[in-house]
Write an enzyme that holds these catalytic residues in place. Structure first.
Site, short mmCIF file in Angstrom:
data_model
loop_
_atom_site.label_atom_id
_atom_site.label_comp_id
_atom_site.label_asym_id
_atom_site.label_seq_id
_atom_site.Cartn_x
_atom_site.Cartn_y
_atom_site.Cartn_z
N SER A 249 0.61 -1.02 0.06
CA SER A 249 0.00 -0.26 -0.03
C SER A 249 0.92 1.35 -0.05
O SER A 249 2.22 1.12 0.21
CB SER A 249 -0.95 -0.05 1.26
OG SER A 249 -0.16 0.06 2.54
N CYS A 304 -3.36 -5.07 -7.90
CA CYS A 304 -3.02 -3.33 -7.81
C CYS A 304 -3.24 -2.91 -9.33
O CYS A 304 -3.24 -1.49 -9.40
CB CYS A 304 -1.37 -3.33 -7.76
SG CYS A 304 -0.42 -4.08 -8.91
P1 NAD Z 1 0.23 -3.42 3.01
O1 NAD Z 1 0.87 -2.36 2.82
O2 NAD Z 1 -0.91 -3.61 4.12
O3 NAD Z 1 1.32 -4.86 3.26
C1 NAD Z 1 2.54 -4.98 2.47
C2 NAD Z 1 3.70 -5.61 3.33
O4 NAD Z 1 4.03 -4.32 4.46
C3 NAD Z 1 3.45 -6.75 4.14
O5 NAD Z 1 4.33 -7.43 3.99
C4 NAD Z 1 3.10 -6.29 5.50
O6 NAD Z 1 3.33 -7.29 6.55
C5 NAD Z 1 3.78 -4.85 5.66
N1 NAD Z 1 3.36 -4.07 6.89
C6 NAD Z 1 2.16 -3.95 7.04
N2 NAD Z 1 1.79 -2.71 7.63
C7 NAD Z 1 3.01 -2.23 8.07
C8 NAD Z 1 3.56 -1.11 8.70
N3 NAD Z 1 2.82 -0.36 9.41
N4 NAD Z 1 4.87 -1.15 8.97
C9 NAD Z 1 5.65 -1.69 8.06
N5 NAD Z 1 5.09 -2.82 7.41
C10 NAD Z 1 4.04 -3.01 7.24
O7 NAD Z 1 -0.19 -4.17 1.56
P2 NAD Z 1 -1.31 -5.42 1.55
O8 NAD Z 1 -2.68 -5.18 1.96
O9 NAD Z 1 -0.61 -6.69 1.56
O10 NAD Z 1 -1.26 -5.23 -0.36
C11 NAD Z 1 -2.22 -4.51 -0.99
C12 NAD Z 1 -1.56 -3.21 -1.55
O11 NAD Z 1 -0.72 -3.50 -2.22
C13 NAD Z 1 -2.49 -2.39 -2.57
O12 NAD Z 1 -2.64 -1.10 -1.90
C14 NAD Z 1 -1.98 -2.63 -3.70
O13 NAD Z 1 -2.68 -1.83 -4.66
C15 NAD Z 1 -0.71 -2.69 -3.68
N6 NAD Z 1 0.12 -3.41 -4.58
C16 NAD Z 1 0.78 -2.76 -5.53
C17 NAD Z 1 1.51 -3.43 -6.33
C18 NAD Z 1 2.31 -2.42 -7.33
O14 NAD Z 1 3.21 -2.89 -7.96
N7 NAD Z 1 2.35 -1.16 -7.37
C19 NAD Z 1 1.33 -4.81 -6.71
C20 NAD Z 1 0.58 -5.46 -5.63
C21 NAD Z 1 -0.14 -4.82 -4.90
#
Ligand code: NAD
Length: 519
Positions: A249, A304
């Site tokens: 995210s 995404c």
């Molecule tokens: P997320 O940001 O919640 O989690 C991603 C990673 O960050 C996970 O490994 C998680 O454990 C870690 N994380 C979560 N909270 C954290 C914090 N407070 N501090 C540090 N690390 C933390 O994302 P998600 O819900 O797993 O995935 C969905 C998101 O990913 C959507 O926003 C989507 O658009 C995005 N996404 C982007 C792409 C791209 O290429 N641009 C590809 C796939 C997904």
């Protein structure tokens, strides 16, 4: 997240042993070449989104365990960085063969822990497999440049050298593809790696990691730690981590980018999205509507690159009823059931968040053309289902437009002209993907030139680049210059060293001391 102690001690986890979905590695840590049970007291549940069955548990690794993984990677780097290219790429050749042969098995695990349909889970792994195939070309990808005689008898050339220990932090929505965007390219360039998979669905990722070890990735070259913010923050601040690849995210990616950069690391953060599809009235009607429905509701909108905003231009406004009819016909069911179009969303929390945003859209005055709340799937009454949902009459100030819903919800806006549609897309803070549907080459050329979005599809709804190009993004969807895979990631995972060299003949005459810069 909760505290528990029953998994202390290697092999003691009854959950990962008992579950028919789990890999033998389950959610072990991989440290210094060995799959080990975490000593952590904090564990989370891995829950099947269709059935609510708990299919495993994931540890939130201790900081000592994270440090041990990084130390192992640091030690392994000393020999791995000088391992010949051929030896590195032959491991990737073996790895791609193992992934191909185990694709169906891993897809079952992926569907069980993430919820997407089985064919889509296979696609998830296959798109990652293509990156592994590309990693086998490292012999030419990592070549430097050479210029002879840049001055009399002087040559200049570049070396592309690995940078050290790299870390990868991955999201829940592509547990196959996204880890494979990262560690194969990083290690084939001569780096070592610490992977932190999503804590929501790490089992299929671990099955891929097991295959990498089976393929011959040496001890310490690839390590895995599980966890959340505490573990991620340690990776972002540890002095021995040189580069971080993040996908997730925008909120977390911005944090990772800032924290990692402050600690002197290279960071690439691929982040959130609000992907528009602009539909011109001259587009192929049936193909376009099929594409919009597939891209809006496939993977329950948890891609995404999912199309979450449709902009109908001019007479294309009339296409709305057909869009709604096609979306209504999609089959909602558990991901492993044959013929399913839309599986459950990943968690109860995701379901509640998506439903709350739909409620907010109704409250804000948008017209709910198709309501996916309260769907019941026979046999899976407890599943996290949200059916395809479509809003029309949406304005750009509504939260259903300003927020990434990350569920099967498409909002429809209208525009009078292509210019107006381009301006609308460019005003949105996100810049991940966009589609244009038209039969006009001139309109397409104008669109691709003026739109400020990383991935542009012309009559292609989800234009994820193949691995010999790079995934990109702009504005709120990406931080850092270089994207995953393709040529850009070879630059990201290597340090360029420029050598300027002169060799003297034995009989060369000395020119004396020169204290001026050469003209
Ligand atoms: P997320 O940001 O919640 O989690 C991603 C990673 O960050 C996970 O490994 C998680 O454990 C870690 N994380 C979560 N909270 C954290 C914090 N407070 N501090 C540090 N690390 C933390 O994302 P998600 O819900 O797993 O995935 C969905 C998101 O990913 C959507 O926003 C989507 O658009 C995005 N996404 C982007 C792409 C791209 O290429 N641009 C590809 C796939 C997904």
């Amino acid at each position: 997240l909760r505290r528990r102690t029953c998994c202390r001690g290697a092999g003691a986890c009854r959950f990962s042993r008992a579950s028919r979905w789990s890999a033998s590695a389950g959610s072990s840590l991989l440290i210094d070449g060995a799959f080990v049970e975490s000593q952590s007291a904090e564990w989370g549940d891995i829950v099947n989104p269709a059935t609510q069955e708990t299919i495993g548990h994931v540890p939130y690794a201790t900081l000592d365990e994270v440090d041990a993984a990084i130390a192992s990677a640091q030690r392994a780097f000393q020999t791995w960085k000088t391992t010949p290219i051929g030896a590195r790429l032959r491991i990737m050749l073996k790895f791609q063969d193992l992934v191909r042969r185990n694709l169906e098995r891993i897809a079952h695990t992926l569907t069980a822990e993430q919820g997407k349909t089985l064919p889509d889970a296979q696609g998830d792994i296959f798109r990652g497999l293509e990156v592994v195939e590309h990693a086998c070309s490292i012999g030419t990808l990592q070549q430097g440049e050479f210029a002879e005689n840049v001055a009399g008898g002087v040559d200049t050339y570049t070396l592309r050298q690995p940078i050290g220990v790299c870390a990868g932090i991955t999201p829940f929505n592509f547990p196959g593809m996204i880890p494979l965007w990262m560690f194969p390219m990083a290690i084939v360039c001569g780096n070592t790696f610490v992977l932190k998979p999503s804590e929501q669905d790490p089992l299929s990722t671990m099955q891929l990691v097991e295959l990498a070890i089976e393929a011959g990735v040496p001890k310490g070259v690839l390590n895995v730690v599980h966890g959340g913010k505490t573990v991620v923050d340690r990776l972002c601040t540890h002095p021995d981590i040189k580069a971080i690849s993040f996908v997730g995210s925008t909120r977390v990616g911005t944090h990772v980018y800032n924290l990692g950069s402050q600690h002197g690391k290279r960071v690439q953060s691929m982040m959130g999205a609000k992907n528009h599809a602009v539909v011109l009235p001259d587009a192929h009607r049936e193909q376009s509507i099929n594409a919009l429905v597939g891209a809006g509701f496939g993977a329950a909108g948890q891609r995404c690159m999912a199309t979450s905003v449709v902009v109908l231009v001019g007479q294309a406004r009339d296409w709305l009823p057909e869009l709604v009819e096609k979306a209504k016909a999609l089959k909602i069911n558990a991901g492993h059931e044959p013929g399913t179009d839309v599986g459950p969303v990943v968690s109860k929390a995701a379901q509640a968040r998506i439903t709350a945003l739909i409620d907010a859209g109704v409250k804000a005055g948008a017209k709910l053309e198709l309501d996916g709340r309260n769907v019941k799937v026979p046999g899976y009454e407890h599943g996290n289902f949200v059916g395809p949902t479509i809003f029309s009459g949406v304005t750009t100030d509504m939260s259903i437009y300003t927020e990434e819903i990350f569920g099967p919800v498409v909002v429809v806006l209208e525009a009078d002209t292509l210019d107006e549609a381009i301006a609308l897309v460019n005003r949105n803070p996100m810049g991940n993907g966009v589609g244009l549907f038209t039969q006009s080459g001139a309109a397409a050329r104008k669109f691709q030139s003026e739109i400020d979005i990383g991935q542009v599809g012309i009559n292609i709804p989800i234009p994820v680049p193949v691995p010999y190009f790079s995934f990109t993004g702009s504005r709120g969807s990406k931080l850092g210059d270089l994207g995953p895979y393709g040529k850009q990631v070879v630059q990201f995972y290597t340090q360029t060293k420029t050598v300027t060299a002169r060799w003297f003949d034995d009989d060369a005459t000395a020119g004396g001391v020169n204290t001026t810069i050469a003209l």
